[in-house]
Every structure is written in structure tokens, then in C-alpha cells.
Write a protein that holds these residues in place. Sequence first.
Motif, short mmCIF file in Angstrom:
data_model
loop_
_atom_site.label_atom_id
_atom_site.label_comp_id
_atom_site.label_asym_id
_atom_site.label_seq_id
_atom_site.Cartn_x
_atom_site.Cartn_y
_atom_site.Cartn_z
N ASP A 1 4.17 7.79 9.22
CA ASP A 1 4.46 8.06 10.64
C ASP A 1 4.95 6.80 11.33
OD1 ASP A 1 3.73 10.70 10.34
OD2 ASP A 1 1.68 10.41 11.07
N SER A 2 4.33 5.68 10.98
CA SER A 2 4.77 4.40 11.56
C SER A 2 6.19 4.07 11.13
CB SER A 2 3.81 3.28 11.15
OG SER A 2 2.50 3.53 11.61
N TYR A 3 6.52 4.41 9.87
CA TYR A 3 7.88 4.16 9.38
C TYR A 3 8.90 5.01 10.14
CZ TYR A 3 11.94 4.78 6.37
OH TYR A 3 13.22 4.89 5.90
N THR A 4 8.56 6.28 10.36
CA THR A 4 9.50 7.15 11.07
C THR A 4 9.67 6.72 12.53
OG1 THR A 4 7.68 8.69 11.57
CG2 THR A 4 8.99 9.12 9.60
N LYS A 5 8.64 6.10 13.12
CA LYS A 5 8.73 5.67 14.51
C LYS A 5 9.47 4.35 14.66
CE LYS A 5 4.50 7.99 16.09
NZ LYS A 5 3.13 7.78 16.62
N GLY B 1 10.92 2.47 11.87
CA GLY B 1 11.97 2.21 10.90
C GLY B 1 11.73 0.98 10.05
N ASP B 2 10.52 0.46 10.00
CA ASP B 2 10.21 -0.74 9.22
C ASP B 2 9.95 -0.33 7.77
OD1 ASP B 2 9.20 -3.06 8.07
OD2 ASP B 2 8.17 -3.68 9.91
N GLU B 3 10.72 -0.88 6.83
CA GLU B 3 10.60 -0.52 5.42
C GLU B 3 9.23 -0.88 4.85
OE1 GLU B 3 12.60 1.10 3.39
OE2 GLU B 3 14.05 1.48 4.98
N LYS B 4 8.55 -1.84 5.45
CA LYS B 4 7.22 -2.21 4.96
C LYS B 4 6.25 -1.05 5.08
CE LYS B 4 7.04 -5.86 7.56
NZ LYS B 4 6.56 -7.08 8.25
N PHE B 5 6.35 -0.30 6.17
CA PHE B 5 5.50 0.87 6.33
C PHE B 5 5.81 1.93 5.28
CE2 PHE B 5 5.26 -0.67 10.83
CZ PHE B 5 3.90 -0.88 10.86
N LYS B 6 7.07 2.08 4.96
CA LYS B 6 7.47 3.05 3.94
C LYS B 6 6.88 2.68 2.58
CE LYS B 6 11.54 5.22 1.85
NZ LYS B 6 13.03 5.25 1.82
N LYS B 7 6.91 1.40 2.25
CA LYS B 7 6.36 0.93 0.98
C LYS B 7 4.84 1.13 0.95
CE LYS B 7 6.00 -3.08 -2.06
NZ LYS B 7 6.31 -4.51 -2.25
N ILE B 8 4.19 0.81 2.07
CA ILE B 8 2.73 1.00 2.14
C ILE B 8 2.37 2.47 1.97
CG2 ILE B 8 0.73 0.87 3.67
CD1 ILE B 8 1.95 -1.68 4.84
N SER B 9 3.14 3.34 2.61
CA SER B 9 2.90 4.78 2.50
C SER B 9 3.03 5.24 1.06
CB SER B 9 3.90 5.54 3.38
OG SER B 9 3.75 6.93 3.22
N TYR B 10 4.06 4.74 0.37
CA TYR B 10 4.28 5.11 -1.04
C TYR B 10 3.14 4.62 -1.93
CZ TYR B 10 6.37 5.07 -5.70
OH TYR B 10 6.60 5.25 -7.03
N GLU B 11 2.74 3.37 -1.73
CA GLU B 11 1.68 2.79 -2.55
C GLU B 11 0.36 3.53 -2.36
OE1 GLU B 11 1.91 0.58 -4.82
OE2 GLU B 11 3.96 -0.14 -4.49
N TYR B 12 0.03 3.84 -1.12
CA TYR B 12 -1.22 4.55 -0.86
C TYR B 12 -1.17 5.99 -1.35
CZ TYR B 12 -4.14 1.20 1.62
OH TYR B 12 -4.96 0.14 1.92
N ALA B 13 0.01 6.59 -1.34
CA ALA B 13 0.15 7.95 -1.86
C ALA B 13 -0.15 7.98 -3.36
CB ALA B 13 1.56 8.48 -1.59
N ILE B 14 0.40 7.01 -4.08
CA ILE B 14 0.12 6.93 -5.53
C ILE B 14 -1.35 6.62 -5.77
CG2 ILE B 14 0.61 5.64 -7.64
CD1 ILE B 14 3.41 5.25 -6.72
N ALA B 15 -1.90 5.68 -5.00
CA ALA B 15 -3.31 5.32 -5.15
C ALA B 15 -4.22 6.52 -4.86
CB ALA B 15 -3.66 4.16 -4.24
N ALA B 16 -3.81 7.37 -3.90
CA ALA B 16 -4.60 8.56 -3.59
C ALA B 16 -4.58 9.55 -4.75
CB ALA B 16 -4.06 9.23 -2.32
N LEU B 17 -3.43 9.70 -5.39
CA LEU B 17 -3.31 10.63 -6.50
C LEU B 17 -4.13 10.19 -7.71
CD1 LEU B 17 0.50 11.49 -6.33
CD2 LEU B 17 -1.41 13.01 -5.80
N THR B 18 -4.11 8.90 -8.01
CA THR B 18 -4.84 8.39 -9.18
C THR B 18 -6.33 8.23 -8.92
OG1 THR B 18 -4.30 6.12 -8.54
CG2 THR B 18 -2.83 7.21 -10.10
#
Length: 209
Positions: free
Chosen positions: A49-53, A55-72
Motif C-alpha cells: 500500500d505504501s508503494y502504491t501511494k 511509488g518508492d521501490e523499497k516498499f515494493k521490495k519489502i512487500s515482496y520479501e515479506y510475502a515470501i517469508a509469510a508463505l514459507t
Amino acid sequence: MHEILDTVTSNIIPIISVFIALATLWLNRKPARDQIFEYRKKISDFAFDSYTKFGDEKFKKISYEYAIAALTKDNNLTTEQRDTLLSLKNPVFELEHFSKCQRLIDVQKNSLTWKNVFYKSRVYRWILKSLCFITYLLGGFICATPFMYDVYFSEKTLAHFSKLSPWYKVGSLSFIIATGFLIMVPALAKGSSITLAEKIVKNQRNLNN
């Protein structure tokens, strides 16, 4: 002998009901790995949500990393190790059961191996699973002892037991049942974790082939 039977029916059965109720509560509890999933999912959603608001790519990367960590649902794996789990042949099965046998498996980049060198031997794993099965049966045998007292104990032992106080009888029989459970549960968990780890490692090898 009839006094022992009365003790079993009037006291041990309610105690077993308590054990079953506690076991049901334990099974229906929210596992720690599910709590980890929900916690990381919230962070991933917030970061996206922070990335969409902003546009900072760091938020996008954090979202991706936490999504993978949540799945595993792990606490110690690196990003490469989590990517390895996601790329397995049957990721649904592996991600669901990996946390149950994680201490047996070493996750490397694009490969899964046994942490303990002895576990690489199929014979060694078979021996361990056989011992777990035998131990499980032993625990079940101990749990069943109070219900088949006339088979396992002599008349002299039964006569001595019948003279004991009711509380001592209940305590003794409860101790026997609890001991059986304490033997059964770890044996079942150990054998199950080895079997799950075997399937996960085998699936990864099939993927490589």
C-alpha cells in the motif's frame, strides 16, 4: 478385582475425557506458524500500500520479501533459500509441511539436503522410523494397561492394589496413562517429521531430474 474395575470406570474415564478435551484444545489452537503468516502478511500488505501511494521501490521490495517469508513461515531462511522452497515440484505440500521437519533439512540454493549426514542413509532413516513405531506401540501398550489389568497383573498384585486408598489408585492409573501419552506423542512426531522430510527432499530431487 471389582473394586479396581469400579476405580477405572468411575475415575479413569473422566480423567481420559479431560485428556481428550485438552488434546482437542491443543489441536484447535492457532499454530505459531499461522500467527507468523498473518503477521508477515499484514506487513507485506502495508508495504505494498505504501508503494502504491508513494511509488518508492523499497516498499515494493519489502512487500515482496515479506510475502515470501509469510508463505514459507520460517524465521531463519535467506531470500535464496525461500526462493528454493517456492520453486519445488509441489510447493503447496512443501510449504505446508516444511516447518514441521525444518530441523532435518538444509535448504541451499536450488537444492535440499539432509542436515545430519547419517540421515542421508535410507537404512538409517528406516531404523529410526522403525524405532519410533515400536516406541509408539509401547506407549499405546502402557496407556491400555489400566483397562486390561487382569491380563497384565497377578492376583496378588491386584489384591494389594485393591487395598490402597481411592486417591492413590486414581493417581497411579493416571500416571500410567500420562506416561503412555508422553511416550507416544514424541515418537509419533519424530517418525512423522522424518517421513515428511523424505517426501520433500525426494520431490526436490525429482524436480532437478
